[in-house]
Scaffold this active site. Structure first.
Site, mmCIF file in Angstrom:
data_model
loop_
_atom_site.group_PDB
_atom_site.id
_atom_site.type_symbol
_atom_site.label_atom_id
_atom_site.label_comp_id
_atom_site.label_asym_id
_atom_site.label_seq_id
_atom_site.Cartn_x
_atom_site.Cartn_y
_atom_site.Cartn_z
ATOM 1 N N CYS A 1 21.352 48.758 22.502
ATOM 2 C CA CYS A 1 20.149 48.465 23.288
ATOM 3 C C CYS A 1 18.989 48.152 22.353
ATOM 4 C CB CYS A 1 19.778 49.642 24.187
ATOM 5 S SG CYS A 1 18.225 49.318 25.070
ATOM 6 N N VAL B 1 13.247 46.965 29.397
ATOM 7 C CA VAL B 1 13.240 48.088 30.331
ATOM 8 C C VAL B 1 13.200 49.415 29.574
ATOM 9 C CG1 VAL B 1 14.582 49.276 32.116
ATOM 10 C CG2 VAL B 1 14.358 46.783 32.163
#
Lengths: 256, 304
Positions: free
Chosen positions: B130, B71
């Site tokens: 992330c 994402v």
């Protein structure tokens, strides 16, 4: 409002080598209002390698019988397992999801479906007819063997067909059909669902003729409810979720 | 009557079940399915100083018992969060934590400072793990000095509960955990996704636009469990365990390995009611094992 409900499969009818129509009976909870173009996230259990739900558009709704129909094309492991489910087995769905098609501001509409993209157009046609608008369908497939449930569409309005191999209707793609070749189209709205190249051509056609074109995207999804941000489509306002801002978009809003 | 409450430093959780950032939106997405107030806590979508559009489509690939995502921290940015989202969710009677990410130490600090002002946000989860952004994110969490640097810089300005989310893509997660504990973290959460990849054999192309992405779901559970156990043996601060938790039993296993609370992630996509089912399942487990508090499970692994 979105729901998670168990349905019972009451019929499983094979249409062609890879298309099946599943009729699902609602349980005790009544069906909520469903808009044409909305979809369900269908849980598929017992398939090795299938972890996530499968987003499938709602093919038809019968509120009297409390039934939903799904038109399932076998494209992978998940859909193959789903189409093998016997009558009487349960299917769990999160539904109704996403934004569906809008009612038109004109009575002159054309519904264009390619391949499995015909699925939501039946329920849309029924909805339009109920609102006093006669739907006309233009359905394109590779070959005549892939044409599914034409009789159901025929009950609602005129059906035009193109096949790539010329085995039925006009030979070629939907854009080659005479209804698309006139100088002045006799419709003001195009509703479409199908392969992206087809929808992009229709969007261009709509731009050229100054028509409204609503397209339904079929992006890969995980959650279906706007949480994971996986299924995005680029729009004039940046990336938007296909599952909540779509799957139906005005073609002019998309940045294709 | 069993007691499901746990304490995570200054945070009091009515039960140990929280939701993992990036899988639960801002909570609102799940309101039709569950009572959000019943959760121990929610960790809202990764938030950065500036809005981010994230990576190109495709961002998701299904894998055996799991999924890859790329994402890339798509989010509205901290200002928009404060202006339009926070007022809508601040009434939730649960602990709302904001997952904070950035490309530079300064961005982390500035974002944390802004969130520090929000009365109904009792903590942040510092995302130094992330795998889907080019700069920052995991880069901070895969080396001990940078993990320490970003944690202490945020600690200086952030006065409430500081949870640091650790990356599994490291040689020793226990070393990083000790580092951020020393730098002032109040708790650690683990694991973020494992760096993975999917290829379409027929097109001979990567499935994700970014080629690699983060693996989550049931497939990662044994790795996550092992890492929670290793970190539990290395630090004194509480641990929030996550990684493929899909049932009450899974959650209990993480608590036995040393987690005080758990986060539920990818399982929310498969069943949007799963968090509540897990809370109910933990209650039943305690009742059937005649335990009066869920706290008795924490670190309760029997190894002899």
């Amino acid at each position: 409002m979105k729901y998670i409900h168990d349905f019972t499969i009451v019929s499983n009818e094979r249409q062609t080598t890879d298309f099946v129509v599943l009729t699902l009976q609602a349980g005790e909870a009544p069906l909520p209002e469903i808009h044409p173009g909305q979809f369900a996230e269908v849980r598929i259990d017992g398939a090795p390698g299938v972890y996530l739900r499968r987003p499938l558009s709602i093919h038809d709704v019968d509120y009297d019988k409390q039934q939903i129909k799904l038109l399932v094309q076998e494209v992978g492991k998940g859909t193959k397992i789903l189409t093998q489910q016997a009558v009487g087995s349960m299917v769990n769905m999160v539904y109704p999801l996403g934004k569906g098609y809008d009612l038109p501001d004109s009575k002159r509409v054309l519904l264009v479906g390619g391949g499995c993209g015909v699925a939501p157009l039946l329920f849309l046609g029924r909805h339009l007819k109920k609102n006093g608008i006669s739907p006309r369908f233009l359905i394109g497939t590779r070959t005549s063997a892939n044409l599914v449930r034409l009789e159901a569409y025929n009950e609602l309005g005129e059906v035009m067909v193109t096949t790539e191999d010329g085995s039925a209707g006009t030979k070629g793609y939907v854009i080659n059909h005479p209804v698309m070749r006139t100088e002045e189209p006799d419709f003001d709205w195009i509703y479409t669902c199908g392969p992206e190249p087809m929808m992009k051509i229709l969007a261009k056609y709509a731009d050229h003729h100054d028509l409204t074109c609503q397209v339904s995207l079929e992006n890969h999804m995980a959650c279906g409810i706007g949480a994971c941000l996986c299924c995005i489509a680029p729009t004039k306002d940046g990336n938007k979720c296909t599952c909540t801002d779509g799957p139906v978009f005005d073609s002019k809003y998309l940045q294709w | 009557m069993v007691d499901l409450s746990v304490k995570l430093g200054s945070l009091e959780l009515k039960n140990p079940v929280m939701t993992a950032s990036g899988t639960f939106g801002y909570g609102e997405e799940y309101e039709d399915f569950i009572d959000i107030h019943s959760l121990g806590g929610i960790v809202v979508k990764g938030t950065t100083l500036h809005p981010r559009q994230g990576n190109d489509y495709p961002r998701m690939a299904e894998t055996p018992m799991g999924m890859l995502n790329a994402v890339g921290l798509q989010n509205v940015g901290v200002d928009q969060f404060i202006q339009s989202i926070y007022p809508r969710i601040k009434h939730y009677k649960t602990n709302i934590l904001v997952n904070v990410s950035g490309s530079t130490v300064e961005e982390y600090v500035e974002t944390a400072e802004k969130i520090n002002e929000l009365e109904s946000i009792p903590g942040i989860e510092l995302n130094i793990s992330c795998p889907n952004v080019k700069e920052g994110g995991m880069a901070f969490g895969t080396s001990c000095p940078s993990a320490i640097a970003v944690t202490s810089a945020v600690r200086d300005v952030y006065k409430k509960h500081l949870m640091v989310k650790l990356s599994p893509n490291v040689t020793s997660i226990a070393e990083i955990a000790k580092g951020v504990e020393g730098a002032g973290a109040d708790s650690v959460s683990l694991i973020n996704t494992l760096l993975g990849m999917a290829i379409d054999a027929h097109s001979r192309r990567p499935v994700l636009s970014t080629i690699t992405g983060g693996l989550s779901g049931a497939a990662v559970k044994p790795i996550a469990l092992r890492m929670v156990w290793q970190v539990a043996n290395a630090v004194k601060i509480p641990i929030v365990g996550m990684g493929g938790i899909s049932s009450a039993e899974d959650a209990i296993e993480f608590m036995l390995a040393g987690a005080t609370a758990v986060e539920i992630g990818t399982a929310n996509f498969i069943d949007p009611r799963i968090t509540i089912q897990i809370i109910d399942g933990i209650r039943s487990y305690l009742e059937s094992h005649q335990m009066n508090s869920v706290q008795n499970l924490i670190g309760g692994l029997i190894t002899e």
